[in-house]
Every structure is written in C-alpha cells, then in structure tokens.
Design a protein around this motif. Structure first.
Motif, short mmCIF file in Angstrom:
data_model
loop_
_atom_site.label_atom_id
_atom_site.label_comp_id
_atom_site.label_asym_id
_atom_site.label_seq_id
_atom_site.Cartn_x
_atom_site.Cartn_y
_atom_site.Cartn_z
N ILE A 140 -4.72 0.95 -1.29
CA ILE A 140 -4.70 -0.30 -2.04
C ILE A 140 -6.07 -0.96 -2.03
CG2 ILE A 140 -4.04 -1.80 -0.08
CD1 ILE A 140 -2.00 -3.13 -2.03
N LYS B 288 -1.53 -1.23 -6.43
CA LYS B 288 -2.95 -0.88 -6.41
C LYS B 288 -3.86 -1.98 -5.89
CE LYS B 288 -3.30 2.70 -9.99
NZ LYS B 288 -3.70 2.93 -11.40
N ASP C 64 0.83 -1.20 0.00
CA ASP C 64 0.00 0.00 0.00
C ASP C 64 0.87 1.25 0.00
OD1 ASP C 64 -2.44 1.53 0.29
OD2 ASP C 64 -2.02 1.70 2.43
#
Length: 375
Positions: free
Chosen positions: A76, A43, A38
């Motif tokens: 994330i 992502k 993250d």
C-alpha cells in the motif's frame, strides 16, 4: 478507479469519557486499519496532519505514524493527507527531508500531499497575527514549487522569498531512485482544483460529498491539466475523493451499524473546525449537533449517494457510480465512530468483493507516472 482509506486519529468525547486510554486505542486501531487495507488490496492510505483539533483529529505527527507503517505494510502507498508546508508550521526544508526519508523507508511508496491547514483554530495557533485565512494561499504558492528543486538539484540553489529563505545547501537525503514522490494538493473549490491541475498536482478531494459533485470537480481539473506546466518532474493526473463506507454481510446490518455509530458527531465536528468551508444551511453552529442518524435517514443518505452502506453487492454498485463519475481514486474515511471489528470487516469485504471487480491494474497509477518520468 483505485481505492484508499483515510485515517485521522478521531477521539470523540463519548468514547474518551468511558475509556481511559481512548486516545491510545484509537491511534493503534487506525494502524490496524491500514495494515488490513494493505492485505485487502487497497492501494493507498492517507494520514491527516492536524493540530489543536480536540476530538476531531489527534493525528498531529503523521510523519512518525507513516514511518512506523512503512515497516508494517508491504504494498500500500502511504500518503500525507496532508503535510503542512507553511514555514510557521513546518520549515519547507524539513518537509522536503521527511518526504525523501519516507520515500526510502517505504521503498518508493510515499505520496506527498500538502495543504494549508483546517481553519482558523489551527492556523491561528501558529500564525496568531493573521486576520485573513486566505493569506496562507500566498505562502503555500510561494513554497510548493521549491520542493522538486530541493530533491532534484544536487545542491539546492537556495531561496529568498517573502515568507522564508535559505542559502544554497545540499538538501539530504534525495528521493530513492528516479524523480520524486507524487505530489498532491488538498483542494476545496473549483478554482483550487484547476490551480492544482495547472501545476501538475493530483487533488485530494476531501470536500466532495456526493457523486453528483464529481461533475464540476472532473471538468475543472481535467480541462486544466491538459495545459499543465508541472512544478515537479511529472504530471500527477489524479482526482481522489473521500466518502464514508460501512459494509456488512447484509444491508440491514450495515444500516443498523451506521445508525448506531454517532455519525452525526463527526460531521458536526468537521464544521466546528473547518470554518473556511462553506457551511450548508442544515449544519448547526457548534456546540449544537446535527440530529442523530436514524435508519431511515441512513437509507436516504444512501439514495442521495452521500454514503456507501450495504452488503458487498450494494457497495460494488455504489462504488461503480463514483467510477462512472470520473473519480481516479475513492478513499474511505475509516474513523467515523464505527466499532473496531465492524471497520475491519468493511475493509475485508471491500477487498474481497469490490476492489477486484473495479481496480484490475496491479500497478499504482502514481507509480506509472513516476516511472515514466524516470526514463
């Protein structure tokens, strides 16, 4: 191309035999991989759901695990890789409820991946009377289209199927905001990729082993998705593939780590349990193992584009090959037996030197699809 990581609660015997709390440590370390990913600009993070698969995957309650990480991360996206929606494993309504709840807790960062289980050892634990593993396909097909209805209908109109039923009920909570989380399917064959595309589902490509495999994956999927009739609120045009990555300051150091991390053991375990996968001739029957990886073999695997290993420049070049082959997302399987600090270093180096040069869009691809559907 976007980037993700994949964790599964890998607890090999060679670790647990010398470390009394190996299971606990492995699960806690993998949360730290996601937290570092993250921070490093990845992502997506994907979490397996497996049952009874000793050593290979102790991450059974991935909904609980993801719930913890919704609070421990900021940007994330957290995905089920997979939630198993077969009624004998998880009742579909309870799956729909979990998805919506995680959508709230994560502030719309949850990704909903489904599949049908890892093979006979897992499936027969819940469905002992099954004689044909393909029978789960019919059950999944019957179930998957009901999830968007549960989320989007104020009162779900109910369902009467061959394998499960429900009278009209309000399924709560509803997803947060417009539409619903992106939907994915864990596919393993060209026909499965095309089927997922026709339903408007993204593909979790855990079966793609090397770059050259991408051609048929992309062709079968991208051709079929042009004529998608999405079961949900939008088409999730996405092919994610997984590979192993070990990155260090020098290629020599990365190769040394790879050759000393028992990578052969995880690969052998994969075919121990995933007995519905086609078994290459070179894979021995469990408990016989693949040979230990030497530095020469590691270099050969890199040349064959089966693994990402090297310094940051090597990793960048190797990732660009996946991008050129058409992958929408490249996800690194982190639990491969590599020491904890070396794994964190891989994540940091990829975040510093690779991701900024390939993924220049600050918005997640699935977020764009979902937001477009909400307007």
């Amino acid at each position: 191309m976007e980037f993700g990581i994949f964790v599964q609660g890998y607890v090999p015997n060679f670790r647990s035999q010398v470390e009394p709390d190996a299971e606990h440590h492995a699960l806690m370390e993998e949360t730290e991989y996601v937290i570092q990913a993250d921070k490093s600009g990845f992502k997506y993070a994907w979490f397996s759901e497996h049952h009874f698969l000793d050593e290979y995957s102790h991450l059974s309650a991935n909904d609980v695990y993801i719930g913890y990480l919704t609070h421990a991360t900021e940007r994330i996206h957290l995905g089920s890789g997979i939630f198993n929606p077969l009624p004998a494993v998880n009742h579909p309504v309870k799956v729909a409820e979990k998805v919506a709840m995680l959508d709230h807790l994560s502030n719309r960062r949850f990704e909903f991946g489904t599949g049908r289980g890892a093979g006979s050892h897992e499936i027969l634990g819940f469905m002992p009377g099954v004689t044909d593993m393909n029978a789960t396909k019919e059950i999944w097909e019957e179930t998957i289209g009901e999830f968007p209805k549960m989320w989007l209908q104020d009162e779900y109109q109910g369902f009467q199927g061959k394998h499960w039923s429900l009278p009209p009920r309000k399924v709560l909570p509803k997803p947060f905001g417009a539409s619903h989380p992106a939907m994915w399917y864990a596919a393993g064959s060209p026909s499965s990729y095309a089927m997922a595309a026709r339903k408007g589902l993204g593909v979790l490509g855990f079966s793609v082993q090397k770059v050259s495999d991408m051609e048929w994956v992309v062709d079968s999927y991208k051709t079929a998705i042009r004529d998608a009739e999405p079961i949900g609120g939008y088409v999730n045009d996405n092919v994610m593939v997984t590979t192993t990555a070990i990155v260090a300051e020098t290629r020599k150091e990365a190769v040394r780590i790879a050759a000393s991390s028992n990578l052969n053991y995880l690969q052998s375990l994969l075919f121990r349990y995933h007995d519905t996968f086609p078994r290459p001739e070179y894979i021995p029957q469990w408990p016989e193992l693949l040979p230990q990886y030497t530095e020469e073999l590691v270099e050969m695997l890199v040349d064959e584009e089966l693994i990402i290993i090297g310094d940051p420049d090597d990793a960048l070049a190797q990732c660009k090959r996946w991008e050129a082959a058409g992958a929408d997302q490249l996800s690194f399987g982190m639990p491969v037996g590599v020491p904890y600090e070396d794994t964190l270093r891989t994540i940091r180096l990829v975040g510093e030197h690779v991701i900024p040069k390939i993924d220049t869009d600050p918005v997640h691809r699935t977020t764009r699809f979902r937001e477009a559907a909400g307007h």
